[in-house]
Design a protein around this motif. Sequence first.
Motif, mmCIF file in Angstrom:
data_model
loop_
_atom_site.group_PDB
_atom_site.id
_atom_site.type_symbol
_atom_site.label_atom_id
_atom_site.label_comp_id
_atom_site.label_asym_id
_atom_site.label_seq_id
_atom_site.Cartn_x
_atom_site.Cartn_y
_atom_site.Cartn_z
ATOM 1 N N PRO A 26 140.821 48.963 35.654
ATOM 2 C CA PRO A 26 140.993 50.210 34.899
ATOM 3 C C PRO A 26 142.159 51.016 35.460
ATOM 4 O O PRO A 26 142.297 51.163 36.675
ATOM 5 N N SER A 27 142.982 51.536 34.593
ATOM 6 C CA SER A 27 144.171 52.249 35.053
ATOM 7 C C SER A 27 143.911 53.730 35.346
ATOM 8 O O SER A 27 144.757 54.412 35.921
ATOM 9 N N SER A 28 142.727 54.218 34.985
ATOM 10 C CA SER A 28 142.432 55.612 35.270
ATOM 11 C C SER A 28 141.747 55.739 36.632
ATOM 12 O O SER A 28 141.092 54.817 37.091
ATOM 13 N N ASN A 29 141.896 56.904 37.268
ATOM 14 C CA ASN A 29 141.277 57.159 38.575
ATOM 15 C C ASN A 29 141.559 56.060 39.581
ATOM 16 O O ASN A 29 140.659 55.492 40.186
ATOM 17 N N PHE A 30 142.826 55.758 39.739
ATOM 18 C CA PHE A 30 143.208 54.671 40.637
ATOM 19 C C PHE A 30 143.203 55.171 42.076
ATOM 20 O O PHE A 30 143.754 56.237 42.392
ATOM 21 N N ASN A 53 151.967 52.708 42.665
ATOM 22 C CA ASN A 53 152.518 52.019 41.509
ATOM 23 C C ASN A 53 153.895 51.456 41.859
ATOM 24 O O ASN A 53 154.722 52.140 42.462
ATOM 25 N N THR A 68 149.969 50.311 38.360
ATOM 26 C CA THR A 68 148.764 51.126 38.175
ATOM 27 C C THR A 68 148.704 51.747 36.783
ATOM 28 O O THR A 68 147.623 52.071 36.304
ATOM 29 N N LYS A 69 149.846 51.898 36.145
ATOM 30 C CA LYS A 69 149.851 52.541 34.821
ATOM 31 C C LYS A 69 149.242 51.637 33.760
ATOM 32 O O LYS A 69 148.548 52.098 32.851
ATOM 33 N N GLY A 71 147.456 48.838 34.743
ATOM 34 C CA GLY A 71 146.246 48.290 35.344
ATOM 35 C C GLY A 71 146.284 46.800 35.614
ATOM 36 O O GLY A 71 145.361 46.079 35.215
ATOM 37 N N ARG A 94 135.895 51.888 42.952
ATOM 38 C CA ARG A 94 135.714 52.682 41.745
ATOM 39 C C ARG A 94 135.666 54.178 42.014
ATOM 40 O O ARG A 94 135.990 54.974 41.153
#
Lengths: 111, 120
Positions: A26-30, A53, A68-69, A71, A94
């Motif tokens: 998942p690319s959010s909350n990395f 990133n 990271t953008k 994922g 996570r």
Amino acid sequence: ILNVEQSPQSLHVQEGDSTNFTCSFPSSNFYALHWYRWETAKSPEALFVMTLNGDEKKKGRISATLNTKEGYSYLYIKGSQPEDSATYLCAFPRDGQNFVFGPGTRLSVLP
Amino acid sequence: GAVVSQHPSRVICKSGTSVKIECRSLDFQATTMFWYRQFPKQSLMLMATSNEGSKATYEQGVEKDKFLINHASLTLSTLTVTSAHPEDSSFYICSARGTFPHRANTGELFFGEGSRLTVL
């Protein structure tokens, strides 16, 4: 549900070949992305911990990149050797601490 | 580097018995250890986070009374599978985050060797 996916599931290459495989997360909350190598009858060992990133890390013939953008992370092995045979796991914390592991890519390097 | 030792590596037991698995950090202090379970051809699934001196934090769907975790010291966490049944047969593995002087800043995990449990 947080999923970490890896492809391919397994891979057979000839000694000397270069290879690569993928980890998507998942690319959010990395927080970070970890790569581990797990040889049969041994403990998993960390290869890389990647946090930024665009990171590119290298250890001998093995290197990894991170996006990271979108994922994903790639692991590259140059000039594969039989001793590279192992399962390669990626893991994503996570919540910064508790890791979700991918199913792994099982690499067999044939002499 | 940091070393984590897990014991036993293999255990076979009869249904209804309890089995204890130990995870020790040999050369560093592990305030937090993690217990995972792996079914054939699947990922390592986090079962619980073991915190020294306090109760473990269990993942959703993991029975606390079934999988007892004790982290009584900074170097030892134990997982006890109580009243084991054949469906508990699996591969269990522990890990700990490195602390000083072992790569504390990277956050990488150091793993035990794993324990294969077979319940007859």
